[in-house]
Design a protein around this motif. Structure first.
Motif, short mmCIF file in Angstrom:
data_model
loop_
_atom_site.label_atom_id
_atom_site.label_comp_id
_atom_site.label_asym_id
_atom_site.label_seq_id
_atom_site.Cartn_x
_atom_site.Cartn_y
_atom_site.Cartn_z
N LYS A 148 0.83 -1.14 0.04
CA LYS A 148 -0.06 0.07 -0.11
C LYS A 148 0.93 1.37 -0.03
O LYS A 148 1.89 1.23 0.47
CB LYS A 148 -0.96 0.00 1.32
CG LYS A 148 -1.89 -1.16 1.21
CD LYS A 148 -2.87 -1.02 2.39
CE LYS A 148 -3.77 -2.15 2.40
NZ LYS A 148 -4.92 -2.07 3.55
N ASN A 149 0.24 2.17 -0.44
CA ASN A 149 0.97 3.56 -0.48
C ASN A 149 2.23 3.75 -1.30
O ASN A 149 3.28 3.91 -0.76
CB ASN A 149 1.02 4.31 0.74
CG ASN A 149 -0.30 4.49 1.49
OD1 ASN A 149 -1.19 4.91 0.84
ND2 ASN A 149 -0.55 4.07 2.68
N LEU A 150 2.44 3.00 -2.53
CA LEU A 150 3.52 2.83 -3.13
C LEU A 150 4.27 4.13 -3.78
O LEU A 150 3.31 4.84 -4.12
CB LEU A 150 3.37 1.78 -4.45
CG LEU A 150 4.46 1.52 -5.26
CD1 LEU A 150 5.70 0.82 -4.57
CD2 LEU A 150 3.93 0.92 -6.55
N ARG A 151 5.49 4.36 -3.63
CA ARG A 151 6.08 5.37 -4.23
C ARG A 151 7.40 5.06 -4.66
O ARG A 151 8.34 4.60 -4.14
CB ARG A 151 6.19 6.55 -2.99
CG ARG A 151 6.99 7.83 -3.58
CD ARG A 151 7.28 8.87 -2.46
NE ARG A 151 7.96 9.84 -2.85
CZ ARG A 151 7.54 11.05 -3.40
NH1 ARG A 151 6.36 11.20 -3.38
NH2 ARG A 151 8.42 12.07 -3.74
N THR A 167 3.29 7.11 -7.96
CA THR A 167 2.58 7.03 -6.56
C THR A 167 1.39 5.94 -6.87
O THR A 167 0.81 5.88 -8.11
CB THR A 167 2.08 8.08 -5.71
OG1 THR A 167 1.36 8.79 -6.55
CG2 THR A 167 3.48 8.89 -5.26
N ALA A 168 0.92 4.72 -5.99
CA ALA A 168 -0.05 4.15 -6.36
C ALA A 168 -0.62 3.91 -4.83
O ALA A 168 0.01 3.47 -3.94
CB ALA A 168 0.19 2.94 -6.92
N ASP A 169 -1.92 3.70 -4.85
CA ASP A 169 -2.77 3.46 -3.61
C ASP A 169 -2.35 2.10 -3.37
O ASP A 169 -2.06 1.79 -1.88
CB ASP A 169 -4.14 3.70 -3.50
CG ASP A 169 -4.67 5.03 -3.98
OD1 ASP A 169 -3.84 6.10 -3.49
OD2 ASP A 169 -5.78 5.18 -4.49
N VAL A 181 -3.34 5.18 -9.49
CA VAL A 181 -2.03 5.44 -10.10
C VAL A 181 -1.64 6.88 -10.35
O VAL A 181 -2.70 7.53 -11.13
CB VAL A 181 -1.60 4.52 -11.25
CG1 VAL A 181 -0.08 4.77 -11.59
CG2 VAL A 181 -1.63 3.32 -11.01
N THR A 182 -0.71 7.59 -9.88
CA THR A 182 -0.32 9.04 -10.15
C THR A 182 1.09 9.30 -10.72
O THR A 182 2.05 8.41 -10.36
CB THR A 182 -0.67 9.88 -9.21
OG1 THR A 182 -1.96 10.02 -8.76
CG2 THR A 182 -0.16 11.43 -9.67
N TRP A 183 1.26 9.56 -11.97
CA TRP A 183 2.59 9.57 -12.67
C TRP A 183 2.90 10.99 -12.68
O TRP A 183 2.43 11.76 -13.49
CB TRP A 183 2.53 9.09 -14.05
CG TRP A 183 4.07 9.06 -14.71
CD1 TRP A 183 4.21 9.98 -15.64
CD2 TRP A 183 4.98 8.19 -14.70
NE1 TRP A 183 5.46 9.87 -16.10
CE2 TRP A 183 6.14 8.83 -15.55
CE3 TRP A 183 5.53 6.93 -14.21
CZ2 TRP A 183 7.00 8.39 -16.07
CZ3 TRP A 183 6.79 6.34 -14.36
CH2 TRP A 183 7.46 7.04 -15.42
N GLN A 184 4.16 11.48 -12.32
CA GLN A 184 4.59 12.71 -12.71
C GLN A 184 5.98 12.80 -13.21
O GLN A 184 7.04 12.15 -12.67
CB GLN A 184 4.80 13.54 -11.28
CG GLN A 184 3.54 13.87 -10.50
CD GLN A 184 3.95 14.35 -9.11
OE1 GLN A 184 4.78 14.97 -8.78
NE2 GLN A 184 2.79 14.27 -8.03
N LYS A 198 -7.14 5.03 -13.22
CA LYS A 198 -7.75 4.17 -12.09
C LYS A 198 -6.72 3.11 -11.73
O LYS A 198 -6.42 2.62 -10.57
CB LYS A 198 -9.01 3.86 -12.47
CG LYS A 198 -10.07 4.92 -12.45
CD LYS A 198 -11.19 4.55 -12.80
CE LYS A 198 -12.23 5.61 -13.06
NZ LYS A 198 -13.61 5.24 -13.30
N ARG A 199 -5.94 2.52 -12.71
CA ARG A 199 -5.18 1.36 -12.47
C ARG A 199 -4.20 1.16 -13.56
O ARG A 199 -4.25 1.89 -14.55
CB ARG A 199 -6.08 0.01 -12.59
CG ARG A 199 -6.63 -0.28 -13.71
CD ARG A 199 -7.59 -1.67 -13.67
NE ARG A 199 -7.87 -2.20 -14.97
CZ ARG A 199 -9.05 -1.76 -15.65
NH1 ARG A 199 -9.55 -0.61 -15.29
NH2 ARG A 199 -9.23 -2.16 -16.74
#
Length: 365
Positions: A148-151, A167-169, A181-184, A198-199
């Protein structure tokens, strides 16, 4: 092979096997059996499962006992030969002490290689099965492969600035899926793109972002948006599911190559990896102690008053205690960054090699 070499090896093998059995019994009796007994009483572990856990714990213990056994075998064999004046007779026959020690050093080197093989193959495999079994006993289900809370935030090797942030939940290792998922994406340290999905799924050896939005940040500050159903991240995200899930493993559960790769990935993210580096270098340093103890034990066992088995065992325990004390201190200094990690892992070997060569030189004069 010359008769004298076969004779020396025969003298060495028996106390070596005795040492493996004796030191393994000590570790088993003071640690493994106590842990297994507690699990049996607390979790009601079946007898067959207990026996399975017992044998799974042995490879790690055997790797620890090989250097100790090599030292004991060398002390006892050369102590016996010295006490019975056989060393004196061999020297009188024109055989130098260096020639007598050579086959022992070769055996020590071979045992070191065998220890490295065990440490790289048998130990990680057995530790993985052991930890999975214990987890299932304690929690009633298989050990989850989720995080969980991968970074993940590696640094660009060229610019030494932030490359991207992922980052991923949640990461599910069973389905090889990232959720929330969020990608910067960064260019020379400047944020240029954000992707929210969403995934993300691992399909055909690449990451595919599903059902998301791309925010492109232009130089004039505008943020145009693009929606997508699927977006291929092959050129951007180079982490495999195995590399991501490896964060949950202990160093003992990884092979040497896996541990090296894990260290490189952690370094990319700017994390402190001194502890991992010490563990990596110790994978070679501890097995190599078999050779060093053979080098040290031969001249130490020459004194007639050390020819007794009890004296040899006592001396080996003292030497082993000093060795592991220096190893603990060196490892702590390496983990703290006071000295390089490789030096922290090899400090005891360097010191004992110098002592061994000095004693061997004196004994051969």
């Amino acid at each position: 092979m010359k008769i004298i070499y076969r004779y020396l090896l025969k003298e060495l093998i028996q106390p070596f096997l005795f040492g493996v059995f004796a030191f393994t019994s000590i570790f088993v009796g003071t640690d493994v059996l106590i842990s297994l007994a507690k699990m049996m009483s607390k979790y009601g572990v079946p007898l067959l499962t207990t026996i399975k856990l017992f044998f799974l714990s042995l490879p790690q213990i055997v790797v620890w006992t090989f250097p100790m056994s090599m030292l004991l075998a060398t002390l006892l064999s050369f102590g016996r030969l010295s006490g019975d004046s056989e060393i004196t007779a061999l020297k009188a026959g024109g055989i130098s002490f260096i020639r007598l020690v050579t086959p022992v050093l070769i055996v020590g080197l071979l045992v070191s290689g065998l220890s490295i093989y065990f440490s790289n193959n048998l130990v990680p495999a057995s530790m993985n099965i052991y930890e999975d079994t214990v987890w299932k006993l304690k929690h009633g289900k298989a050990r989850p492969k989720t995080q969980k809370n991968l970074r993940i935030s590696p640094v660009d090797n060229k610019t030494k600035k932030l490359d991207y942030v992922l980052t991923a939940d949640k990461f599910d290792g069973n389905t090889q899926t990232l959720k929330g998922v969020t990608w910067q994406d960064y260019d020379n340290g400047n944020l240029v793109m954000i992707i929210q999905a969403k995934r993300a799924e691992w399909l055909e050896e690449k990451w595919i972002f599903m059902d998301g939005i791309i925010y492109t940040i232009t130089q004039d500050g505008q943020v145009p948006q693009t929606r997508f159903n699927k977006f291929n991240m092959t050129e951007n995200l180079n982490r495999t599911p195995e590399q991501i899930s490896r964060n949950q493993k202990e160093p003992e559960e990884m092979t040497i190559s896996e541990l090296r790769e894990h260290i490189d990935l952690m370094e990319e993210e700017g994390r402190n990896v001194n502890s991992l580096k010490v563990s990596y270098y110790q994978r070679y340093a501890i097995p190599f102690a078999c050779f060093i103890f053979a080098l040290l034990g031969a001249p130490l066992g020459l004194k007639p008053n050390r020819s007794g088995s009890s004296i040899g065992l006592g001396l080996s325990i003292i030497v082993i205690f000093i060795y592991y004390t220096i190893m603990t201190v060196g490892g702590s200094l390496g983990e703290a960054g006071t000295i390089p990690a490789w030096l922290g892992a090899w400090m005891q070997n360097i010191i004992f090699t110098i002592v061994g060569i000095s004693l061997l030189y004196k004994a051969s004069r």
